[in-house]
Write an enzyme that holds these catalytic residues in place. Structure first.
Site, short mmCIF file in Angstrom:
data_model
loop_
_atom_site.label_atom_id
_atom_site.label_comp_id
_atom_site.label_asym_id
_atom_site.label_seq_id
_atom_site.Cartn_x
_atom_site.Cartn_y
_atom_site.Cartn_z
N SER A 109 0.76 -1.24 0.05
CA SER A 109 0.15 0.19 -0.07
C SER A 109 0.77 1.25 -0.14
CB SER A 109 -0.95 -0.18 1.07
OG SER A 109 -1.89 0.93 1.02
N HIS A 136 -3.88 -0.77 -4.51
CA HIS A 136 -5.43 -0.60 -4.13
C HIS A 136 -6.03 -0.29 -5.53
CE1 HIS A 136 -5.11 -1.24 0.18
NE2 HIS A 136 -4.54 -0.26 0.01
N GLU A 168 -13.06 8.23 -10.41
CA GLU A 168 -13.35 9.07 -11.43
C GLU A 168 -12.43 9.27 -12.33
OE1 GLU A 168 -13.25 13.32 -9.71
OE2 GLU A 168 -14.06 12.13 -8.03
#
Lengths: 264, 264
Positions: free
Chosen positions: A127, A169, A145
């Site tokens: 991460s 992710h 988006e």
């Protein structure tokens, strides 16, 4: 990469109680030696040591030493630095990549991490711990988006990989838009988006994939048009002729030539 | 497209009370005539007529006639079909694209829709109303995760566009994975993923973009490897050398040559 070591960028949420394919690969490189668990990305690092000790318990990692840096000055503290003595690898846990870069960047801790790599050890990060490996890293920026050209959320990372921006992710948080936007700023950098429970492993000039998900490689070499330098920050990104590779377990990629390698 | 009309595929959630750029474009084509509002995709179509009457009220659309088909047999009912007499366009609202294809596919309603197109009228569809325009359409399938080769959720659409799969709510629902997977099955089809409040407008062999978001064009022509026909359905997709174009307002695309056109 000119270093001899192994760099493992993990997309977050690596399996910790099932077959643990990714942690097994970390353990294989640690090879019975000491693993440093760097929890600096987190503001609440308390639970990590126990969690990873449990996850690694029967994978042959005999000793885990925690490294937590609360204030930047501690990154020069000889006591703190001693965790690296004879270490066989370091694992950066998740949190905020800005905490890693701001607390550890250009400090003796970073020097010790680079020393590990140059003597052939493993440096793994999940991460935030994967993002910080980038030369210029994505910090924040919208998920789910499309990229708007006013979105600039990048910062200098540790640069353990050159000419690359790593995101994590990736499919889970719908981050293709922001990675495309990042690459549009300068197609010199290769975009590498890593799904959860998936790792891109860098050795020499090769990247190979393990784990359950996919790794998306965004190559802007052939881009003939993008609007990223235009005036209106609310305008959605326009970017023509991106080359995209979707890689999964068994795939590998030649970073010099920017080409997927044939499957063995 | 061999038809003379205008096809507007809208990615869902088009603005209905602000500047309404997309609805304005519909109204421009309707040009004071009658618009058929086809609510067949929904199981609860009651609110749509009022909502769109309000949204179109001051945009010059004088009359909206609703077409709802609850049972397939109704799609041959002369009373129902009369809504198309002298209509200047049809607008398919959202819901479930399988309802459109199963209730209307290969019926006189579909014939009337094609007649509209061939005489130069506008056929618009948002969300499910956009998906159903595809030859083979995406029906369900995971959002916000990478494509696994066992995921097959496609069905025959109305095929108002040829050689194309249209997906919607694209960036917002993290759907790049499923569109890549769909194209991998047969790179003959071009993947077109449309963001919310954004429209891909098809006229002749050209597609142009209006609205706030982006349209992603996935071209598999150069793909030299994919694993989509392999045995393990849980394996994540691998697909090399995809050409990806990110288009936004002001962009247009030559569908025959599969090339973005220079910006004017």
């Amino acid at each position: 990469m000119s270093d001899r070591g192994v760099l493992m960028a993990i997309g977050g949420h690596e399996d910790k109680d099932g077959d643990r394919e990714i942690l097994k690969e970390v353990a294989r490189h640690v090879d019975g030696g000491v693993l440093v668990l760097a929890t600096v990305a987190s503001r609440e690092p308390e639970a990590y040591l126990e969690m990873y000790e449990k996850a690694f318990a029967d994978l042959g990692v005999k000793a885990i030493r925690e490294l937590y840096i609360n204030e930047r000055a501690e990154a020069s503290d000889p006591d703190k630095l001693s965790v690296f003595d004879d270490a066989a690898g370091v694992f950066f846990t998740g949190g905020d990549q800005l905490r890693i870069s701001s607390q550890v960047g250009d400090t003796p801790v970073e020097v010790r991490v680079r020393e590990l790599l140059s003597r052939g050890a493993v440096v793994a990060g999940t991460s935030a711990g994967a993002s910080m490996m980038s030369e210029t890293m994505l910090v924040r920026g919208p998920s789910s988006e499309s990229y708007r050209i006013g979105d600039l959320h990048m910062a200098p990372g540790l640069g353990l990989v050159r000419d690359m921006i790593i995101d994590q992710h990736f499919a889970e948080r719908g981050r293709i838009g922001r990675l495309l936007g990042a690459v549009a700023h300068n197609p010199r950098v290769l975009g590498v988006g890593i799904d959860e429970n998936t790792s891109a492993i860098f050795e020499g000039d090769e990247m190979r994939i393990i784990g359950a998900g996919a790794v998306y490689v965004v190559d802007g070499t052939d881009v003939g048009h993008s609007n990223v330098a235009e005036a209106d920050p609310d305008q959605a990104l326009s970017m023509h002729d991106v080359r995209l590779h979707v890689l999964s377990a068994g795939d590998s990629f030649d970073l010099q030539r920017r080409r997927p390698l044939p499957r063995s």
